[in-house]
Design a protein around this motif. Structure first.
Motif, PDB file in Angstrom:
ATOM      1  N   ASP A 102      53.910  42.006  40.314  1.00  0.00           N
ATOM      2  CA  ASP A 102      52.664  42.651  39.622  1.00  0.00           C
ATOM      3  C   ASP A 102      51.455  41.780  39.374  1.00  0.00           C
ATOM      4  O   ASP A 102      50.225  42.166  39.572  1.00  0.00           O
ATOM      5  N   ARG A 103      51.766  40.505  38.953  1.00  0.00           N
ATOM      6  CA  ARG A 103      50.647  39.668  38.779  1.00  0.00           C
ATOM      7  C   ARG A 103      49.942  39.404  40.018  1.00  0.00           C
ATOM      8  O   ARG A 103      48.674  39.207  40.033  1.00  0.00           O
ATOM      9  N   LEU A 104      50.706  39.080  41.108  1.00  0.00           N
ATOM     10  CA  LEU A 104      50.160  38.743  42.417  1.00  0.00           C
ATOM     11  C   LEU A 104      49.225  40.083  42.782  1.00  0.00           C
ATOM     12  O   LEU A 104      48.153  39.839  43.364  1.00  0.00           O
ATOM     13  N   THR A 105      49.899  41.113  42.866  1.00  0.00           N
ATOM     14  CA  THR A 105      49.035  42.189  43.229  1.00  0.00           C
ATOM     15  C   THR A 105      47.709  42.467  42.504  1.00  0.00           C
ATOM     16  O   THR A 105      46.775  42.774  43.061  1.00  0.00           O
ATOM     17  N   GLY A 106      47.735  42.188  41.156  1.00  0.00           N
ATOM     18  CA  GLY A 106      46.669  42.073  40.317  1.00  0.00           C
ATOM     19  C   GLY A 106      45.733  41.234  40.840  1.00  0.00           C
ATOM     20  O   GLY A 106      44.194  41.659  40.761  1.00  0.00           O
ATOM     21  N   ARG A 107      45.963  39.854  40.938  1.00  0.00           N
ATOM     22  CA  ARG A 107      45.091  38.904  41.177  1.00  0.00           C
ATOM     23  C   ARG A 107      44.407  39.351  42.569  1.00  0.00           C
ATOM     24  O   ARG A 107      43.099  39.010  42.901  1.00  0.00           O
ATOM     25  N   LEU A 108      45.223  39.834  43.565  1.00  0.00           N
ATOM     26  CA  LEU A 108      44.770  40.017  45.102  1.00  0.00           C
ATOM     27  C   LEU A 108      43.902  41.198  45.150  1.00  0.00           C
ATOM     28  O   LEU A 108      42.831  41.100  45.809  1.00  0.00           O
ATOM     29  N   THR A 109      43.883  42.176  44.097  1.00  0.00           N
ATOM     30  CA  THR A 109      43.039  43.377  43.989  1.00  0.00           C
ATOM     31  C   THR A 109      42.024  43.097  42.702  1.00  0.00           C
ATOM     32  O   THR A 109      41.397  44.108  42.523  1.00  0.00           O
ATOM     33  N   LYS A 110      41.983  42.091  42.189  1.00  0.00           N
ATOM     34  CA  LYS A 110      41.034  41.862  41.021  1.00  0.00           C
ATOM     35  C   LYS A 110      41.355  42.981  39.910  1.00  0.00           C
ATOM     36  O   LYS A 110      40.501  43.647  39.380  1.00  0.00           O
ATOM     37  N   TRP A 111      42.718  43.057  39.763  1.00  0.00           N
ATOM     38  CA  TRP A 111      43.389  43.934  38.737  1.00  0.00           C
ATOM     39  C   TRP A 111      42.855  45.306  38.913  1.00  0.00           C
ATOM     40  O   TRP A 111      42.931  46.171  37.939  1.00  0.00           O
ATOM     41  N   GLN A 112      42.460  45.937  40.020  1.00  0.00           N
ATOM     42  CA  GLN A 112      42.063  47.298  40.528  1.00  0.00           C
ATOM     43  C   GLN A 112      43.587  48.118  40.780  1.00  0.00           C
ATOM     44  O   GLN A 112      43.502  49.261  40.858  1.00  0.00           O
ATOM     45  N   VAL A 113      44.763  47.262  41.136  1.00  0.00           N
ATOM     46  CA  VAL A 113      45.745  48.117  41.631  1.00  0.00           C
ATOM     47  C   VAL A 113      46.948  47.528  40.449  1.00  0.00           C
ATOM     48  O   VAL A 113      47.102  46.540  40.293  1.00  0.00           O
ATOM     49  N   GLN A 114      47.553  48.578  40.065  1.00  0.00           N
ATOM     50  CA  GLN A 114      48.737  48.324  39.095  1.00  0.00           C
ATOM     51  C   GLN A 114      50.158  48.671  39.861  1.00  0.00           C
ATOM     52  O   GLN A 114      50.264  49.751  40.503  1.00  0.00           O
ATOM     53  N   THR A 115      51.184  48.058  39.540  1.00  0.00           N
ATOM     54  CA  THR A 115      52.237  48.444  40.219  1.00  0.00           C
ATOM     55  C   THR A 115      53.197  49.435  39.251  1.00  0.00           C
ATOM     56  O   THR A 115      52.733  49.427  38.078  1.00  0.00           O
TER      57      THR A 115
END
Length: 346
Positions: free
Chosen positions: A91-104
């Motif tokens: 979740d943290r990696l997803t947030g950083r890669l998408t500038k926190w625009q995507v949530q798991t």
């Protein structure tokens, strides 16, 4: 989209509402919320079923409005400390890669659990997952199982025999037709046995080829999807020699409880929150992909079936009336506490 299909969750919601209304507790009014036309602050307590599928938004709005929420989490016991650790990293990696625009979905589940004033676990395994995996305080968790309709305790096998013409022993599997439910694994496990397999459940469009593959076996009979209140469903449980549920995972499967209520032994996946003390004589929980163990367990039950009255007694306490009374107690606890704002310990 909840009622655009039928499954265990839909049965749980409808059965809970029906049981609560039949209980007729003084001062208690129950209705299904229509969020398109009704505000949540029209109610004293909101009961949300399932922590997934974006339901965290309901809890966010209810919290903003100061309405306490009881959340039936309906989570897999597979959410261990290690599993949530991996999900948190993802979740943290997803947030950083998408500038926190995507949530798991993990983040949404976690958010829902954080906001609920009280969380219902269906069994001890789910409670442990909530504590270990999501760091939920034990005092906020109530363990309340799913209930079983009375019709399953009094099911008549003759209805099924008469309507299908199927005599003798057979194995029953009730649930959506899909690779996840693993009907093919069951058919493969019984390949060397002269034992019919009866399937009850709906196959979605993407699983039609899977269904056809199952029907290519001369041992398989598919009855389609039956309504939960259909007498033929209860009768099928009573007529079966064994209920099999070798799916990749289950939370607290109603089909298993209903089969046991009808006196039929069960062989199922061990990836489940279901735990019944002293049930080994009628309930075998195995690794979902161990076809040899599945075959042996089914053979044993067919050769020496346990007394149906003893099997049914295992789940005698799981009536919807008893469950409904405990749910009402939870509603009163939340309402009387006048919970507003941040979740409190229960």
């Amino acid at each position: 989209m909840l009622f655009q299909r039928d499954g265990g969750l839909q049965v749980q919601v409808r059965s809970t509402i029906e049981a609560l209304r039949q209980l007729a507790a003084p001062g208690l009014e129950i209705e299904l919320v229509d969020p398109n036309h009704q505000r949540l602050d029209h109610y004293d307590v909101i009961h949300v079923f399932s922590a997934i599928n974006g339901n965290y938004r309901v809890l966010e709005v209810a919290t903003e409005m100061g309405v306490p929420v009881l959340l039936s989490a309906v989570l897999s016991p597979g959410w261990s400390r290690q599993a949530t650790w991996r999900a948190d990293i993802a979740d943290r990696l997803t947030g950083r890669l998408t500038k926190w625009q995507v949530q798991t979905s993990y983040a949404q589940i976690k958010r829902a659990l954080q906001l609920a004033q009280m969380v219902v676990a269906l069994g001890a395994a789910e409670k442990q997952a909530l504590i270990e995996g999501f760091k939920l305080e034990p005092a906020r968790i109530q363990v309340l199982p799913n209930g079983i309709g009375e019709q399953f305790f009094h099911a008549d096998s003759a209805i099924f025999r008469r309507q299908t013409g199927l005599e003798g022993p057979f194995v029953l599997m009730v649930g959506a037709i899909s690779p996840y439910k693993n009907q093919h694994g069951l058919v493969r496990a019984l390949a060397q046995l002269d034992l019919p397999v009866v399937l009850i459940g709906r196959a979605q469009h993407q699983h039609q080829a899977y269904l056809q593959q199952l029907l290519d076996s001369p041992k398989v009979r598919w009855l389609g999807q039956l309504e939960h209140h259909d007498a033929l469903l209860a009768s099928a449980y009573a007529a079966a020699s064994v209920l099999a549920l070798p799916s990749q995972g289950e939370v607290f499967p109603l089909a298993v409880l209903e089969a046991l209520a009808a006196g039929t032994p069960v062989v199922m996946t061990d990836e489940s929150a279901l735990s019944l003390p002293h049930s080994g004589f009628a309930l075998k929980q195995l690794r979902w992909d161990d076809t040899q163990a599945l075959c042996r367990a089914i053979q044993a039950f067919v050769a020496a079936p346990p007394p149906r009255a003893d099997v049914s007694a295992l789940v005698q306490a799981f009536t919807w009336q008893r469950v409904a009374q405990k749910i009402v107690n939870c509603y009163h606890m939340l309402h009387e506490r006048g919970t507003r704002g941040k979740p409190d310990a229960v």
